[in-house]
Design an enzyme around this catalytic site. Structure first.
Site, PDB file in Angstrom:
ATOM      1  N   TYR A   7      -1.837  -5.211   3.856  1.00 16.74           N
ATOM      2  CA  TYR A   7      -1.050  -5.197   5.073  1.00 16.74           C
ATOM      3  C   TYR A   7      -1.285  -3.907   5.776  1.00 16.74           C
ATOM      4  CZ  TYR A   7       1.967  -1.665   2.710  1.00 16.74           C
ATOM      5  OH  TYR A   7       2.449  -0.454   2.049  1.00 16.74           O
ATOM      6  N   ARG A  42      -9.130  -0.172   8.005  1.00 15.11           N
ATOM      7  CA  ARG A  42      -8.328  -0.085   6.553  1.00 15.11           C
ATOM      8  C   ARG A  42      -8.164  -1.526   6.098  1.00 15.11           C
ATOM      9  NH1 ARG A  42      -3.814   3.911   5.223  1.00 15.11           N
ATOM     10  NH2 ARG A  42      -2.493   2.429   6.303  1.00 15.11           N
ATOM     11  N   ARG A  53      -0.028 -23.314  -7.058  1.00 15.16           N
ATOM     12  CA  ARG A  53      -0.011 -21.821  -7.718  1.00 15.16           C
ATOM     13  C   ARG A  53      -0.809 -22.040  -9.124  1.00 15.16           C
ATOM     14  NH1 ARG A  53       1.957 -19.177 -12.161  1.00 15.16           N
ATOM     15  NH2 ARG A  53       2.573 -16.910 -11.500  1.00 15.16           N
ATOM     16  N   HIS A  73      -3.671 -18.487 -11.012  1.00 12.65           N
ATOM     17  CA  HIS A  73      -3.918 -17.314 -10.565  1.00 12.65           C
ATOM     18  C   HIS A  73      -5.326 -17.093  -9.860  1.00 12.65           C
ATOM     19  CE1 HIS A  73      -0.603 -16.708 -13.374  1.00 12.65           C
ATOM     20  NE2 HIS A  73      -0.885 -15.189 -13.368  1.00 12.65           N
ATOM     21  N   LYS A 106      -4.685  -1.442   0.306  1.00 12.71           N
ATOM     22  CA  LYS A 106      -3.103  -1.345   0.714  1.00 12.71           C
ATOM     23  C   LYS A 106      -2.606  -2.786   0.437  1.00 12.71           C
ATOM     24  CE  LYS A 106      -0.573   0.386   4.608  1.00 12.71           C
ATOM     25  NZ  LYS A 106       0.388   1.191   4.149  1.00 12.71           N
ATOM     26  N   GLU A 131       0.269  11.009  -5.118  1.00 11.18           N
ATOM     27  CA  GLU A 131       0.955  10.673  -3.609  1.00 11.18           C
ATOM     28  C   GLU A 131       2.201  10.534  -3.734  1.00 11.18           C
ATOM     29  OE1 GLU A 131      -0.975   7.363  -1.661  1.00 11.18           O
ATOM     30  OE2 GLU A 131      -0.986   6.288  -3.214  1.00 11.18           O
ATOM     31  N   LEU A 189      -3.834   5.968  -1.601  1.00 14.19           N
ATOM     32  CA  LEU A 189      -4.083   5.325  -0.191  1.00 14.19           C
ATOM     33  C   LEU A 189      -4.675   6.270   0.413  1.00 14.19           C
ATOM     34  CD1 LEU A 189      -3.947   2.467   1.221  1.00 14.19           C
ATOM     35  CD2 LEU A 189      -2.061   3.538   2.398  1.00 14.19           C
TER      36      LEU A 189
HETATM   37  N1  PMP Z   1       0.280   6.363   0.387  1.00 17.63           N
HETATM   38  C1  PMP Z   1       1.182   5.070   0.194  1.00 17.63           C
HETATM   39  C2  PMP Z   1       1.223   4.483  -1.159  1.00 17.63           C
HETATM   40  C3  PMP Z   1       1.777   4.481   1.267  1.00 17.63           C
HETATM   41  O1  PMP Z   1       2.166   3.250   1.359  1.00 17.63           O
HETATM   42  C4  PMP Z   1       1.523   5.017   2.735  1.00 17.63           C
HETATM   43  C5  PMP Z   1       2.131   4.393   3.673  1.00 17.63           C
HETATM   44  N2  PMP Z   1       1.433   3.328   4.086  1.00 17.63           N
HETATM   45  C6  PMP Z   1       0.675   6.269   2.844  1.00 17.63           C
HETATM   46  C7  PMP Z   1       0.119   6.744   1.626  1.00 17.63           C
HETATM   47  C8  PMP Z   1       0.558   6.743   4.142  1.00 17.63           C
HETATM   48  O2  PMP Z   1      -0.587   6.072   5.024  1.00 17.63           O
HETATM   49  P1  PMP Z   1      -0.526   5.866   6.356  1.00 17.63           P
HETATM   50  O3  PMP Z   1      -0.455   7.498   6.884  1.00 17.63           O
HETATM   51  O4  PMP Z   1      -1.678   5.468   6.795  1.00 17.63           O
HETATM   52  O5  PMP Z   1       0.619   5.353   6.864  1.00 17.63           O
END
Ligand code: PMP
Length: 284
Positions: A32, A51, A99, A101, A145, A177, A201
């Site tokens: 997403y 991305r 369904r 896997h 993501k 993070e 991410l």
């Molecule tokens: N880390 C994670 C786990 C996130 O979910 C997000 C938000 N999407 C971010 C970092 C920040 O990413 P962005 O600046 O692209 O929104």
């Protein structure tokens, strides 16, 4: 919510049905993106869509559209919903199939859904927020993501239950993070943030912020830091599409430095709002 895009068609919310055997619904098998819209314009749209494609590739999922096609459809959706300030949410799942896997056969087409949501933008600098620390219990492909957000959800819930805005995750004391954001610290005038490895991410806001640092002579390093380093830092901040650049002034009930937004964070907030105006036009 206005209109929704499903597989290229513009429909009303009530006309969109999710199949119970959609792999996104059953397995979280999909990816997403969330793109901010200011003044009706996509902010860092190409970076987000690149991305999305990269994430899809990493889970070996085909994307039935080009970036240019998705962008055109998103612009139509924004216009249709008359969205001024807000977000576009989009997701792509591996499609509908009985369904099991393993991947479905090649003829199963991915399902793409996108909608908009209003989010007012004042252009004012966000005040400092409180956070908690928590173990990072997620898998080792956090660079994707993915729709699988259980670890992130569990972390954010801890923050909410502690009356805080964000949960800062760490692996054995090394900060990775936030639950839905990237975290940086400032020590002796230098900004430090986790490198873009499989453990985080690579946030678009993070990337825009680092470019602003480079362009404006703010020293920075992409290097991991510990919870201990963070608690003793001069400034802590977090970044994401929805919070932009926001100071964190208290973690686990302890003030960071004087417990007020620091000068580098405030400078980055200002530079970030200038970047918004540069990309999306004057906010007034
Ligand atoms: N880390 C994670 C786990 C996130 O979910 C997000 C938000 N999407 C971010 C970092 C920040 O990413 P962005 O600046 O692209 O929104």
């Amino acid at each position: 919510m206005g209109k929704i895009i499903i597989n290229g068609d513009l429909k009303s919310r009530s006309d969109v049905k999710v199949d119970i055997e959609d792999r996104g619904y059953q397995f979280g098998d999909g990816v997403y993106e969330v793109i901010r819209v200011y003044n009706g314009e996509l902010f860092a749209g190409d970076m987000h869509l690149n991305r999305l494609i990269d994430s899809a590739k990493l889970i070996q999922m085909k994307v039935p559209f080009t970036i240019a096609e998705i962008k055109t459809r998103m612009k139509e959706l924004i216009a249709e919903n008359q969205l001024k300030d807000g977000i576009v949410y989009m997701q792509l799942t591996r499609g509908v199939s009985a369904r099991t896997h393993s991947f479905p056969t090649a003829e199963v087409e991915p399902v793409f859904v996108a909608y908009t949501k209003e989010m007012p933008y004042t252009g004012k600098m966000k005040p400092g927020v409180n956070a908690v620390t928590t173990d990072d219990i997620r898998w080792l492909r956090c660079n994707i993501k993915s729709l699988n957000l259980l670890g992130n959800i569990m972390a954010k819930q801890q923050a909410v239950e502690a009356g805080c805005d964000e949960a800062i995750q760490h692996r054995d004391g090394t900060v990775t993070e936030g639950s839905s954001s990237n975290v940086s610290i400032v020590v002796d005038g230098q900004l430090k943030t986790h490198p873009a490895t499989n453990l985080i991410l690579n946030g678009i806001t993070r990337q825009v912020m680092l470019k602003l640092c480079a362009d404006h002579g703010i020293p920075y390093v992409e290097e991991a830091f510990t919870v201990e380093d963070m608690m003793a830092a001069d400034e802590v901040l977090y970044t994401s599409t929805s919070v932009e650049v926001t100071p964190i002034i208290n973690i686990d009930g302890q003030s960071i430095a004087a417990g007020e937004p620091g000068p580098i964070t405030q400078r980055l907030q200002k530079l970030f709002s200038e970047e918004i105006e540069k990309q999306c036009g004057s906010i007034k």
